[in-house]
Design an enzyme around this catalytic site. Structure first.
Site, PDB file in Angstrom:
ATOM      1  N   ASP A  24       0.776  -1.249   0.000  1.00  0.00           N
ATOM      2  CA  ASP A  24       0.000   0.000   0.000  1.00  0.00           C
ATOM      3  C   ASP A  24       0.809   1.302   0.000  1.00  0.00           C
ATOM      4  OD1 ASP A  24      -1.998  -1.869   0.137  1.00  0.00           O
ATOM      5  OD2 ASP A  24      -2.870  -1.175   2.022  1.00  0.00           O
ATOM      6  N   ASP A  62      -4.589  -0.829  -1.950  1.00  0.00           N
ATOM      7  CA  ASP A  62      -5.897  -0.675  -1.327  1.00  0.00           C
ATOM      8  C   ASP A  62      -6.782  -0.026  -2.403  1.00  0.00           C
ATOM      9  OD1 ASP A  62      -7.060  -1.169   1.270  1.00  0.00           O
ATOM     10  OD2 ASP A  62      -7.118   0.999   1.659  1.00  0.00           O
ATOM     11  N   HIS A  64     -10.763   0.882  -3.126  1.00  0.00           N
ATOM     12  CA  HIS A  64     -12.162   0.915  -2.674  1.00  0.00           C
ATOM     13  C   HIS A  64     -13.054   1.645  -3.677  1.00  0.00           C
ATOM     14  CE1 HIS A  64     -10.517  -0.473   1.058  1.00  0.00           C
ATOM     15  NE2 HIS A  64     -10.013   0.686   1.427  1.00  0.00           N
ATOM     16  N   HIS A  68     -17.614   3.186   0.033  1.00  0.00           N
ATOM     17  CA  HIS A  68     -17.143   1.924   0.640  1.00  0.00           C
ATOM     18  C   HIS A  68     -17.503   1.847   2.128  1.00  0.00           C
ATOM     19  CE1 HIS A  68     -13.996  -1.003   2.068  1.00  0.00           C
ATOM     20  NE2 HIS A  68     -14.492  -1.631   1.027  1.00  0.00           N
ATOM     21  N   HIS A  97     -10.641   7.072   1.262  1.00  0.00           N
ATOM     22  CA  HIS A  97      -9.251   6.914   0.805  1.00  0.00           C
ATOM     23  C   HIS A  97      -9.171   5.850  -0.277  1.00  0.00           C
ATOM     24  CE1 HIS A  97      -9.738   3.669   3.731  1.00  0.00           C
ATOM     25  NE2 HIS A  97      -8.796   3.030   3.064  1.00  0.00           N
ATOM     26  N   LYS A 122      -7.025  -5.010  -3.032  1.00  0.00           N
ATOM     27  CA  LYS A 122      -7.806  -5.535  -1.906  1.00  0.00           C
ATOM     28  C   LYS A 122      -8.803  -4.493  -1.432  1.00  0.00           C
ATOM     29  CE  LYS A 122      -4.166  -4.120   1.225  1.00  0.00           C
ATOM     30  NZ  LYS A 122      -4.922  -3.041   1.860  1.00  0.00           N
ATOM     31  N   CYS A 167      -2.362  -2.768   7.527  1.00  0.00           N
ATOM     32  CA  CYS A 167      -2.234  -3.680   6.383  1.00  0.00           C
ATOM     33  C   CYS A 167      -0.963  -4.519   6.405  1.00  0.00           C
ATOM     34  CB  CYS A 167      -2.413  -2.913   5.089  1.00  0.00           C
ATOM     35  SG  CYS A 167      -4.132  -2.377   4.924  1.00  0.00           S
TER      36      CYS A 167
END
Ligand code: VGL
Ligand code: ZN
Length: 213
Positions: A24, A62, A64, A68, A97, A122, A167
């Protein structure tokens, strides 16, 4: 393990089975980002130094959708960093984010990805968050990283990136549970460290046998 992976394992050196897993390192977690991790940018030159020494480099992202489940803005009346109950368990509420296809979700511009062979995204489901790059927060949904590593007989993971206490830690713990040799390179990680989260994460990593170098 599939037959070809077994052959690969027999025919490769230890070095050839080692992966640098960059977690990330995205604009939203770096300086000026929506969920900036303190001193995040300091790790990027170090990661760039490590990369050429690894046979394999993999990045996680990451990723989204708008609205989310992990965003405080998706839950009117709830506050940032509040913990709510969801179908997949407790969920901390974050600022918006790493929204898919936005600047914040892009990798930091200074990160050298020339040798990155695979990108794992993810947290891509609207109603399911994921801290780990292996298993999403329902502990059932797989990202595909384990399958990729297994099929290529990659058995040892060196973790760097953001954030140590979320994470990176969740990924390291799942990696150990899945049987990988797991080494966290602490100098190339940075934490959010809220209310003792870093200390707790380190304790959990130690308990399952994550090496912290
Ligand atoms: C992360 C909070 C929310 C991380 C991702 O990369 O550590 N933390 N989403
Ligand atoms: Zn997230």
């Amino acid at each position: 393990m599939i037959d070809s992976a077994e052959k690969l394992l027999a025919g490769t050196t230890r070095e050839q089975r080692q992966v640098l897993l960059i977690v990330d390192v995205q604009n939203d977690f770096c300086a000026g980002g929506a969920l900036a991790v303190p001193h995040a940018n300091a790790i990027v030159p170090l990661i760039n130094q490590f990369s050429p020494h690894f046979a394999h480099v993999i990045c996680t992202q990451d990723w989204h959708c708008p609205g989310h489940i992990s965003f405080a803005s998706s839950h009117p009346g709830k506050k940032l960093y509040e913990i709510i109950e969801t179908q997949s368990g407790a969920q901390m509420l974050w600022p918006d984010h790493c929204v898919a296809n936005t600047h914040g979700a892009e990798f930091d511009g200074q990160l050298d990805r020339a040798r990155c062979e695979f990108v794992v995204r993810k947290g891509t489901h609207k109603y399911l968050d994921s801290y780990s790059a292996f298993l999403e927060n329902d502990k059932i949904t797989q990202t595909g990283l384990h399958a990729y590593l297994q099929q290529r007989a990659l058995t040892s993971l060196f973790l760097v990136g953001l954030a140590t206490d979320y994470c990176v830690a969740f990924t390291a713990i799942d990696a150990r549970k899945l049987g990988y040799q797991t080494i966290m390179l602490q100098a190339a990680c940075r934490a959010i460290d809220m209310n003792g989260s870093l200390e707790r994460a380190c304790e959990r990593m130690d308990k399952v046998g994550v090496s912290r170098l």
